[in-house]
Design an enzyme around this catalytic site. Structure first.
Site, PDB file in Angstrom:
ATOM      1  N   LEU A  10       2.991   7.562 -13.502  1.00 40.31           N
ATOM      2  CA  LEU A  10       2.877   7.484 -14.965  1.00 40.31           C
ATOM      3  C   LEU A  10       3.331   8.804 -15.581  1.00 40.31           C
ATOM      4  CD1 LEU A  10      -0.549   5.657 -15.445  1.00 40.31           C
ATOM      5  CD2 LEU A  10       1.656   4.765 -14.688  1.00 40.31           C
ATOM      6  N   ARG A  17      -1.376  18.582 -26.011  1.00 39.41           N
ATOM      7  CA  ARG A  17      -1.997  19.909 -25.895  1.00 39.41           C
ATOM      8  C   ARG A  17      -1.073  20.980 -25.311  1.00 39.41           C
ATOM      9  NH1 ARG A  17      -7.332  18.227 -22.925  1.00 39.41           N
ATOM     10  NH2 ARG A  17      -6.083  16.357 -22.535  1.00 39.41           N
ATOM     11  N   ASP A 106       1.692  14.369 -14.162  1.00 44.85           N
ATOM     12  CA  ASP A 106       1.224  15.715 -14.531  1.00 44.85           C
ATOM     13  C   ASP A 106       0.227  16.262 -13.515  1.00 44.85           C
ATOM     14  OD1 ASP A 106      -1.015  14.203 -15.029  1.00 44.85           O
ATOM     15  OD2 ASP A 106      -1.185  14.700 -17.150  1.00 44.85           O
ATOM     16  N   GLU A 158     -15.245   5.911 -19.131  1.00 46.53           N
ATOM     17  CA  GLU A 158     -14.576   7.025 -19.790  1.00 46.53           C
ATOM     18  C   GLU A 158     -15.594   7.887 -20.529  1.00 46.53           C
ATOM     19  OE1 GLU A 158     -11.193   7.798 -19.360  1.00 46.53           O
ATOM     20  OE2 GLU A 158     -11.637   6.307 -17.845  1.00 46.53           O
ATOM     21  N   ARG A 337      26.336  38.677  -7.964  1.00 41.40           N
ATOM     22  CA  ARG A 337      26.120  37.803  -9.126  1.00 41.40           C
ATOM     23  C   ARG A 337      26.250  36.333  -8.738  1.00 41.40           C
ATOM     24  NH1 ARG A 337      29.273  37.186 -13.981  1.00 41.40           N
ATOM     25  NH2 ARG A 337      30.518  39.003 -13.452  1.00 41.40           N
ATOM     26  N   TYR A 391      40.143  40.618 -15.056  1.00 38.35           N
ATOM     27  CA  TYR A 391      40.207  39.791 -16.259  1.00 38.35           C
ATOM     28  C   TYR A 391      41.196  40.409 -17.226  1.00 38.35           C
ATOM     29  CZ  TYR A 391      38.332  37.072 -20.214  1.00 38.35           C
ATOM     30  OH  TYR A 391      38.168  36.223 -21.278  1.00 38.35           O
TER      31      TYR A 391
END
Ligand code: UD1
Ligand code: CA
Length: 463
Positions: A10, A17, A106, A158, A337, A391
Site C-alpha cells: 500500500l 505529516r 512507508d 482503531e 569526478r 574544452y
C-alpha cells in the site's frame, strides 16, 4: 515456503505529516526511497509478477521509481482506506490463490526473514490469516490487537474507536498480514465504511473472518523498531539511522573494520571485502563495490564506483562512477569526478581532478592537476600543475599520453593533442602540437638573464 504468495504494497497515501510536496514513500532513507526498500523485500518472497504496488498520490513518480524492479501496479484514485486500497486490485488479485501478504510502502525496515516466519506460521496451521504485531511502550495511534481466550485475534480496534480498556492494550497492529487469498476474496466485499472516517478498514477483515467461522493468529516482532512506519521527517531520520546501523553492523560482521561506525554512511547496495578499513565520516554510496584490504579515508565520499583489492582512498577524496584497480592510491583531497579508470598501482594525489580519464598501470599524477578526457599510459608521470585544456567552448577534446612519458610541471596540454611513449615535456610548456615518442618538447619562451641588471637598478634609485 510451499504456498505461492502474492504481495500487495500500500503506497497510495500522501503522508500529510511529512509536510512535503513529494509523496511519503518517495522520501529516502538508507540510500533508497522507502517504497524501493519494501519492493526489494517483497521480491525476496515472491516473483515480480506477484508483487503489486497500490499507487495514488504521485502515482506516476512512484511507478517510475519501482517499475525497473518489474513489479505491477494498481491505481487507487481516491484514498478511501486500507481495505479499499486492496480492493482496487480485486479483479486481478482474486484469481491468484495461495497467500495474500499486505505490506506498507512507508515501513521500509521490515526484513524478508520476518515475513518468512509470518508465512511459515500461516502454513503451519489452518488460520485464515496471521498478522504481525508489536508490544509497544506507547501504542498511541495504532490499532490495538484484541485476543480471545485461546490467544487468537478477535478484533483490531482503531485508536479512535477503542474503549479505555482497549486503549490499555500494548499489543499494536503493524498493518502487515499474511491472509489466505481464497477466504479473503470470498469475504472482502463485506468491509463497510461504517466508521467515523467513512473509510474501508482492512482491519475489519478480522471480525468478518471470525464471524464466518475462521480464526486469525498474530505473531509479535522481536524488535519493534523493525516495523517502524514513517510519518514525519523525524521518523525518517530515525529510520535512516537504523538502516545505517544495520548496514555497518553487517559489514563489520563480514570482516570490515569500521572506525567510529556511528559516523559512517554506507548505502544498502554497497559491498566491501574482508580486512578493508573505513575511517570515520566516510560515505560509501549507491552501487559501490570495494575489494579486500582497501582503506577508505576519513570524510571520503565514494559513489557508484568499483575499487579492486588493496586500494587506498585518502581522506577528503571524492570518487564518482569510477573504477580503481588493485593497489592504486587516490587522495587525500583528490576528485575522480566521473567515468575514470585508475590503473593498478597508479597514484592520484592531492588536488588532482580526473574526469573521463584513464591512468595506466603505475602512472602518477601526484599534485595539483586537471586531467579531463585524458588517456595516460602506464608508468607516465604527470607533473604538478598540469592542465588538459579539453574544452574549446563548444566541444570536448581528448589528450593522449603514451607510456613512460614525463610531463613537466605546469604543462598546459591543448587538446586534441598526442604525446608519444617516452616523450619529455619541459616544465611550463604549452603543448599544442603532437610530440613523437622519445622526443623532448619545449613550449615556452627561452629564459634571458641580464647580468648586473638588478644591482644597477638599485644604484639608479640612490641618486
Ligand atoms: C493502519 C491500521 C492500524 C495499524 C497501522 C499500522 C487500518 C484501518 N488501520 O492505520 O490498525 O496499527 O496501520 O501502521 O488499516 N493507504 C493507501 N490507501 C488508503 C489508505 C492508506 O494506500 O486509502 C496506505 C498509506 O499510504 C500507508 C498505509 O496504507 O502506507 C497505512 O495507512 P494509514 O492511513 O497510515 O493507516 P493507519 O491509520 O496508520
Ligand atoms: Ca500510519
Amino acid at each position: 515456503m510451499q504456498t505461492p504468495v502474492t504481495i500487495v504494497i500500500l503506497a497510495a497515501g500522501l503522508g500529510t505529516r511529512m509536510k512535503s510536496r513529494k509523496a511519503k514513500v518517495l522520501h529516502r532513507a538508507g540510500g533508497k526511497t522507502l517504497v524501493e526498500h519494501v519492493v526489494d523485500t517483497a521480491l525476496q518472497l515472491a516473483p515480480a509478477e506477484r508483487v503489486f504496488v497500490v499507487v495514488g498520490h504521485q502515482a506516476e513518480e512512484v511507478r517510475q521509481t519501482v517499475s525497473p524492479q518489474g513489479v505491477r501496479f494498481f491505481e487507487q484514485r481516491e484514498q478511501k482506506g486500507t481495505g479499499h486500497a486492496v480492493l482496487v486490485g480485486r479483479e486481478q488479485l482474486a484469481t491468484l490463490g495461495g497467500y495474500l501478504v499486505i505490506l506498507y510502502g512507508d515501513c521500509p525496515l521490515l526484513r524478508a526473514e520476518t515475513l518468512r516466519s509470518l508465512i511459515a506460521r500461516a502454513e503451519g496451521g489452518s488460520a485464515a490469516g496471521v498478522l504481525l504485531t508489536a508490544l509497544m511502550e506507547d501504542p498511541t495511534g495504532y490499532g490495538r490487537v484484541i485476543r480471545d481466550a485461546r490467544g487468537h485475534v478477535a478484533a483490531i480496534v482503531e485508536q479512535k474507536a477503542a474503549s479505555p480498556e482497549q486503549l490499555a492494550v500494548r499489543e499494536a497492529n503493524m498493518g502487515i498480514y499474511c491472509l489466505r487469498a481464497d477466504l479473503f476474496w470470498k469475504h472482502a466485499g463485506e468491509i463497510r465504511p461504517d466508521n467515523p472516517a467513512h473509510e474501508y478498514y482492512l482491519t475489519d477483515m478480522v471480525e468478518i473472518l471470525n464471524r464466518a467461522g475462521h480464526y486469525l493468529e498474530a505473531i509479535q516482532v522481536a524488535d519493534a523498531k523493525e516495523v517502524l512506519g514513517i510519518n514525519n521527517r523525524q521518523e525518517l531520520a530515525e529510520v535512516d539511522r537504523l538502516f545505517r546501523d544495520r548496514k555497518v553492523r553487517e559489514l563489520m560482521l563480514g570482516g570490515v573494520t569500521i572506525e567510529k561506525p556511528e559516523t559512517v554512511t554506507v548505502d544498502a547496495g554497497v559491498t566491501i571485502g574482508m580486512d578493508s578499513v573505513v575511517e570515520p565520516f566516510a560515505q560509501i554510496l549507491g552501487n559501490t563495490k570495494i575489494g579486500e584490504n582497501c582503506r577508505i579515508g576519513a570524510c571520503a565520499i565514494v559513489r557508484d564506483s568499483e575499487l579492486a583489492d588493496e586500494v587506498e582512498i585518502g581522506p577528503f577524496t571524492m570518487v564518482g562512477t569510477s573504477r580503481v584497480e588493485r593497489g592504486a592510491h587516490v587522495g587525500p583531497f583528490a576528485r575522480l569526478r566521473l567515468e575514470n579508470e585508475v590503473g593498478p598501482g597508479a597514484h592520484v594525489g592531492n588536488f588532482v581532478e580526473l574526469k573521463k580519464a584513464r591512468m595506466g598501470a603505475g602512472a602518477k599524477a601526484n599534485h595539483l592537476a586537471y586531467l579531463g578526457d585524458a588517456q595516460i599510459g602506464a608508468a607516465s608521470n604527470i607533473g604538478a600543475g598540469t592542465i588538459t585544456c579539453n574544452y574549446d567552448g563548444t566541444l570536448k577534446h581528448v589528450t593522449r599520453i603514451g607510456e613512460r612519458a614525463f610531463v613537466g610541471s605546469n604543462s598546459t596540454l591543448v587538446a586534441p593533442v598526442e604525446i608519444g611513449d617516452g616523450a619529455y615535456l619541459a616544465a611550463g610548456s604549452v603543448i599544442t602540437e603532437p610530440v613523437p615518442a622519445d622526443a623532448l618538447a619545449l613550449g615556452r619562451a627561452r629564459q634571458t638573464v641580464k647580468p648586473d641588471w638588478a644591482r644597477k637598478r638599485r644604484q639608479l634609485g640612490k641618486k
